[in-house]
Enzyme design. Structure first.
Site, PDB file in Angstrom:
ATOM      1  CG  ASP A 107       5.164  -2.624   1.080  1.00  0.00           C
ATOM      2  OD1 ASP A 107       5.290  -1.889   2.088  1.00  0.00           O
ATOM      3  OD2 ASP A 107       5.945  -3.569   0.839  1.00  0.00           O
ATOM      4  CG  HIS A 108       2.287   3.545   3.911  1.00  0.00           C
ATOM      5  ND1 HIS A 108       3.071   4.560   3.403  1.00  0.00           N
ATOM      6  CD2 HIS A 108       1.180   4.130   4.385  1.00  0.00           C
ATOM      7  CE1 HIS A 108       2.457   5.717   3.577  1.00  0.00           C
ATOM      8  NE2 HIS A 108       1.283   5.481   4.176  1.00  0.00           N
ATOM      9  NE  ARG A 109       7.910  -3.063   3.425  1.00  0.00           N
ATOM     10  CZ  ARG A 109       8.295  -4.328   3.363  1.00  0.00           C
ATOM     11  NH1 ARG A 109       9.161  -4.801   4.218  1.00  0.00           N
ATOM     12  NH2 ARG A 109       7.795  -5.127   2.427  1.00  0.00           N
TER      13      ARG A 109
ATOM     14  N   PRO B 109       3.639  -3.080   5.567  1.00  0.00           N
ATOM     15  CG  PRO B 109       4.730  -1.174   6.271  1.00  0.00           C
ATOM     16  CD  PRO B 109       4.869  -2.345   5.371  1.00  0.00           C
TER      17      PRO B 109
END
Lengths: 491, 392, 327
Positions: free
Chosen positions: A461-463, A285
């Protein structure tokens, strides 16, 4: 003239490998008839009497009583030229069956059949299980220990030619000749059925990872299959396109006159990059944050660095300080320099920085990286960046150069734009886009001034990276580029 | 050589009488026509008219069969045969029953019926081939009406029964009909297949004679481990006649088998003949009977030797001169020598023949394996190939 | 440590099994008084009595069927089928009853029977004495199928089988009965490799050779010869055919990238086929060459004068190794 025949110890019971010589019934000089019992042997299964296969005179006993012999060992030699008691002139022709005079045979006749039937002991026999069992062999065991395991064979029979290398074990096809490796990959000519390329699984995977299209190669391996070398050469060759320093305009081929559409096959590096981008875009994401900064001080610092002797032989551009700022920010915020391992369900935080620099080629985007950028001095980093550009320009980027990156910078400024929403390199958690530097109005100490301004964009990377962290990293980079001395304070 | 058979009409009445089970009620009764001492005795149910020449012919059979067996054991001990199953002591049961067969009768042996093979005219070398490991038998059963050796215990009892059912369907029944004889041992009577054969033969009234050589031992296990009842009495439970004969008496075996075979041919169904004999030797050459048998037992049976009693009879009745016995010994020795020489010179089969005769038409798979094997063999330097295989 | 033949190791292991469990029984043809045609049960009837070491009637179906009954009654029969080729009358009892009884009863009925089967060829025998039928049983769910390669494993594995709560087919390589090796008689089972694990016999790096039973020694000898050729073979004794120790197998193939499977049994439809399929599935990207199998041809076992051509030997094994390097 004597004709000596040897009697080899047979396997008397389904796979026995050896036997002990218990007692000889004859001695050298004795005459012996066919089927006359000559020796008693003891195997693991039974005590057995062996009848002579030959008629003649015992020449020698080859294995003494009490010794163990392997099956196949000659145990007795019989001179068969003395059939009938007297030596025969000329001897028995070898290979002919031993003569059995009717009389001699009749004398040792059928009434002796009992000799061949194992005779149980007579009186005193009480328990059949005990009688006849091999005597306790405690002492024999000691002798047997020394012999150890009998080996079959540990050497190969001689082949006529070198063993076939064609991988096909059935009909005797001649070994496949190995053609000389091609200097340049040529269009597919491997003769495979339907044009499908031949390559074994690890090679296919490598080709995929490197963005090499197997269909475009000629294999130099067995049966025209494509080898690792073939793939690696193809991957290297695809880098061999000049990379201009500044703005690069990629022109598309002119459409044929009158055509409404033109189809360009999706191949090679472009295909690989597209796949990587798609994979990255759809698994990680992406969030992009933007920061516009006053980069005037960095531009001045860059100019001053160029005058220093340490940088005399190397190109220095603002990119050098952008790179250094990002490396320092990564040290301050290690999570930005990590990757998401889906298979292991772990986030791998790297404590080293392999800094990727996006480069545009005719065939598409590639991202070679500088290994261990975190440990380099500024001059070393400058040299490495210059080297990287040089290599990419010469088309010599190796697969090793192209893999293992931990964080990336993409210079979109060369395209004449302010900023963008960069896509993460696969396996990384962040990418910094560095836009064009231009003069713009800025507020300095409450007054309008003209400053060098550019926009930084950080995709992450929003994770792994939340807004907090991403913003902190972007702010730090911005701060260091606004006031380069911060790099000294923080790094 | 066939033994003449006279007075058929009278005999058929006797046959009918002999099939009454009650006459066999005494479990120790053994049909015997020649005592161990060589005296001729009569049995009311089994009259036997037989000439001196015929008896001398039987004697010759017995002596030669024993001699070949003796030679084979020696050959095994000399490494020329992989294994041998000796028939020592059982010659009369096999020659007696073997000579009772008509040429068109079919015999299903186990793996020890070398005496029956001799009577059927099969070359002993075919048997030696099997035990030497050159073939699995490889003869055509229809040539001598002698089926291949069956090593799995008892399987052939069902084959024999099915064959007999085929004879019925062919209508080859009657005085000149055909019948089947199935051989097996005492141990085999425990196998399911043999008991199933009894069921099938009896409910189908099949023309098969079950000839059980009870030699008292199944390797190391004595008869009482296989059956609580005398074996011949088992037949009654299945609904057909059983008879016990002195298996060391060639004349009794001949007479009883002849009668049972004729009953089968006549459509009267199966008979179980238990030939009460003794395995004088080991189960096979890999066996050591001293581990489980008492010597006294062996010694007692030596006194019942099948060949000795015939010799004594011929001498006592002055039906044979000494020269006759010497001739037979010489002939047996010559046959023994022939067998020995032929065995020692027997060539190994060609390795590629391993792939022959698996199916009627060779599959592609097998073709490829055969070709691959040929190429593989061919890939070795010649002298190495020969010496390497020889040394193993 | 004592040097024992494989046959003697089994004998010692069976002795331990009988000593440790009063409900353990041995049953089969000629196992009592004679001590077995290969002397594997020598002396046991004398020491443990006829009620515990039983000479059975000549009926294989009867041996297994009555053993099932004894097991239902709480005994632990260790059956012997005298030779591999004679197991077929018992096939029905093994496959339709023994293998399925636990499943049928939802776990209430557990017939813990060991069936010892001398198997394999190379002993110059007549028909039915040299078969390798293990695949038929590995293909039957509900059975454990194991095979020892040498005396030390024979000693521990027979004891482990005797205490297993599952039915175990124990295939003993009869041509190796007289092989000798050091055996730790007093070692106990605690430290022994479990019955369902494979053993890396020879460590190597160039190719993995998988084998069991009689081929273990042949493959070890092949590894010595291969070293002369400059090739390092990793030889693994599978020991357990059902279940397979895939962990050990895959780790090795991932390391070497090449695999040759060796067994005496016919190649077509043999155990090697199953292993090759699993390796291809799980180690696909590690394979430098397809998995090759060495075994017997698609014919019945030939007369013994031809058996050396039929059975895999050192040359055939190394020929296959050569071929895996041809890719």
């Amino acid at each position: 003239m004597s004709v000596l025949k040897e009697f080899k110890l047979p396997d008397v019971g389904e796979g026995l490998t050896e036997a002990d010589i218990v007692r000889w019934h004859v001695k050298p000089g004795d005459t012996v008839a066919v089927n006359q019992i000559i020796v008693e042997i003891e195997t693991a299964k039974a005590v057995v009497e062996l009848p002579s296969p030959y008629e003649g005179t015992v020449a020698s006993l080859l294995v003494p009583e009490g010794q163990t012999a392997d099956v196949g060992t000659p145990i007795i030699a019989v001179d068969t030229s003395t059939v009938g008691g007297a030596p025969t002139v000329g001897g028995t022709p070898p290979g002919s069956p031993p003569e059995v005079p009717a009389e001699a045979a009749a004398q040792r006749e059928i009434s002796n059949f009992e000799d061949l039937v194992p005779a149980p002991p007579v009186e005193g026999a009480s328990e059949p299980g005990m009688i006849g069992s091999p005597a306790p062999k405690a002492e024999r065991q000691a002798v047997l220990v020394g012999y150890g395991v009998k080996l079959g064979t540990t050497s190969r029979r001689t082949r006529k030619t070198t063993p076939r290398q064609d991988g096909n074990g059935s009909a005797g096809s001649p070994p496949a000749a190995r053609p000389a490796p091609a200097a340049r990959p040529a269009p597919a000519a491997n003769g495979a059925r339907g044009g499908a390329a031949l390559a074994k699984p690890p090679v296919r995977k490598m080709a995929r990872d490197l963005g090499v299209d197997l269909a475009e190669l000629t294999g130099t391996g067995p049966r025209g299959s494509i080898t690792r070398d073939d793939v690696q050469q193809a991957a290297a060759a695809s880098q061999a396109q000049p990379v201009p320093e500044q703005i690069r305009i990629v022109t598309t081929p002119a459409a044929p006159a009158g055509a409404r559409e033109e189809r360009i096959a999706i191949r090679g590096v472009r295909k690989h990059t597209a796949a990587a981008m798609a994979a990255s875009a759809f698994t990680a994401p992406h969030v992009t944050e933007f920061l516009q900064i006053d980069i005037t001080e960095t531009m001045a610092a860059t100019a001053r660095l160029r005058t220093l002797p340490e940088f005399a032989d190397v190109r220095v551009s603002p990119l050098l300080l952008v790179a250094r700022a990002l490396i320092v920010a990564a040290a301050r915020h290690p999570m930005i320099n990590s990757s998401w391992d889906e298979a292991a369900q772990e986030i791998v935080v790297k404590h080293y920085v392999n800094l990727g620099i996006a480069a545009t080629t005719d065939r598409g985007l590639v991202v070679p990286n500088v290994k261990g950028a975190h440990a380099m001095t500024l001059p070393q980093l400058a040299a490495a960046l210059a080297q990287l550009a040089e290599t990419a320009r010469a088309g010599k980027a190796t697969p090793a150069d192209l893999s293992g990156g931990t964080i990336t910078i993409t210079n979109v400024g060369i395209f004449g734009v302010d900023t963008g929403t960069p896509i993460l390199s696969p396996g990384e958690a962040a990418i910094l886009a560095f836009g064009q530097v231009k003069d713009a109005p800025w507020v300095v100490d409450g007054e309008l001034a003209v400053r060098k301004v550019c926009t930084l964009a950080l995709s992450f990377d929003h994770r792994i990276v939340d807004g907090d962290l991403g913003s902190a990293v972007l702010r730090d980079v911005g701060a260091m580029l606004t006031d380069p001395l911060r790099m000294l304070a923080w790094g | 050589m066939a033994v003449k058979d006279a007075g058929r009409a009278a005999r058929s009445a006797e046959r009918a009488r002999a099939r009454e089970p009650e006459r066999q009620a005494d479990p120790t009764e053994l049909i015997q026509l020649l005592t161990p001492e060589g005296e001729r005795v009569e049995h009311p149910d089994y009259p036997l008219e037989i000439s001196a020449e015929e008896i001398k012919a039987l004697y010759r059979d017995l002596v030669i069969v024993r001699r070949i067996d003796f030679e084979a054991i020696a050959l095994q001990r000399q490494g020329e045969l992989g294994i041998w199953a000796s028939l020592l002591g059982q010659e009369a049961a096999q020659v007696g029953s073997g000579r009772a067969l008509n040429p068109r009768d079919m015999a299903f042996p186990t793996y020890r019926e070398h005496g029956v093979a001799w009577c059927r005219g099969l070359d002993p070398m075919k048997l030696l081939e099997l035990f030497r490991g050159v073939s699995h038998g490889g003869w055509d059963p229809t040539e001598h009406n002698f089926h291949l050796y069956t090593i799995v215990i008892g399987s052939q009892a069902l084959h024999a029964t099915g064959y007999a059912m085929g004879i019925q369907r062919d209508g080859a029944v009657g005085e000149d009909g055909e019948a089947v004889i199935a051989y097996f041992g005492d141990g085999a009577t425990s196998q399911g297949d043999v008991n199933e054969a009894f069921i099938w033969a009896s409910v189908n009234n099949a023309p098969v004679v079950f000839f059980c050589q009870n030699n008292q031992w199944a390797i190391s296990e004595p008869l009482e481990r296989q059956s609580r009842t005398p074996l011949y009495m088992r037949a009654k439970g299945f609904g057909f006649p059983g008879v016990r004969v002195d298996g060391n008496d060639v004349l009794a075996c001949l007479a009883v088998t002849r009668q049972a075979m004729q009953a089968a041919r006549d459509g009267q169904g199966p008979t179980l003949i238990e030939a009460f004999t003794y395995r004088m030797g080991a189960h096979t050459t890999t066996d050591d009977p001293t581990r489980y048998r008492l010597s006294a037992e062996l010694e007692a049976w030596k006194l019942k030797d099948p060949i000795e009693r015939v010799k004594q009879y011929l001498i006592r009745t002055e039906q044979a001169e000494m020269s006759f016995f010497e001739e037979i010994e010489a002939e047996a020795a010559a046959e023994g020598a022939r067998v020995r020489a032929a065995c020692q010179q027997m060539p190994d089969p060609e390795p590629i023949s391993m792939f022959d005769d698996v199916l009627t038409t060779e599959t592609l798979q097998l073709e490829a394996e055969r070709a691959g094997f040929a190429a593989y063999l061919d890939s070795f330097v010649a002298e190495d190939a020969a010496s390497a295989k020889e040394g193993r | 440590m004592t040097t024992l033949t494989l046959s003697r190791s089994l004998n010692e292991g069976l002795r331990r099994a009988l000593e440790d469990n009063p409900k353990a029984l041995i049953m089969g043809e000629d196992v009592g008084k004679l001590g077995g045609v290969f002397r594997v049960t020598d002396g046991l009837q004398k020491d443990f009595g006829e009620a515990r070491v039983i000479d059975t009637p000549l009926a294989e179906s009867g041996i297994i069927g009555t053993a099932i009954g004894l097991a239902l009654r709480g005994y632990r029969p260790i059956c012997e089928i005298q030779f591999d080729g004679f197991i077929f009358p018992a096939f029905d009892q093994i496959v339709t009853q023994l293998a399925k009884m636990r499943y049928r009863s939802l776990g209430s009925v557990r017939p813990p029977i060991v069936i010892r089967v001398p198997f394999g060829g190379g002993i110059g025998a007549v028909e039915h004495h040299s078969e390798s039928p293990e695949a038929l049983f590995a293909h039957t769910p509900g059975l454990r199928v194991i095979s020892c390669g040498g005396p030390a494993d024979a000693y521990t594995m027979i004891q482990q089988a005797a205490i297993s709560d599952d039915p175990v087919l124990f295939f003993e390589p009869k041509r190796r009965y007289w092989d000798k090796a050091e055996v730790d008689i007093d070692g106990g089972l605690a430290a022994a490799l479990p019955m369902d694990r494979a053993r890396v016999l020879v460590e190597g790096s160039d190719a993995t050779v998988l084998c069991y039973g009689p081929m273990v020694r042949t493959c070890a000898e092949a590894a010595v010869a291969a070293a002369d050729d400059g090739r390092s073979l990793e030889v693994i004794d599978l020991r357990s055919l059902a279940p397979l120790d895939t962990e050990t197998i895959f780790a090795s193939v991932r390391k070497t990238g090449r695999c040759v499977i060796v067994h005496e049994a016919v190649v077509a439809g043999g155990i090697g086929a199953e292993i090759a399929a699993q390796i291809t599935q799980e180690c696909f990207y590690s394979l430098e060459a397809p998995v090759l199998r060495v075994g017997a041809y698609s014919t019945p076992y030939p007369p013994s004068r031809l058996e050396e051509h039929y059975l895999p030997d050192l040359d055939r094994i190394l020929d296959a190794v050569d071929r895996t390097f041809g890719y």
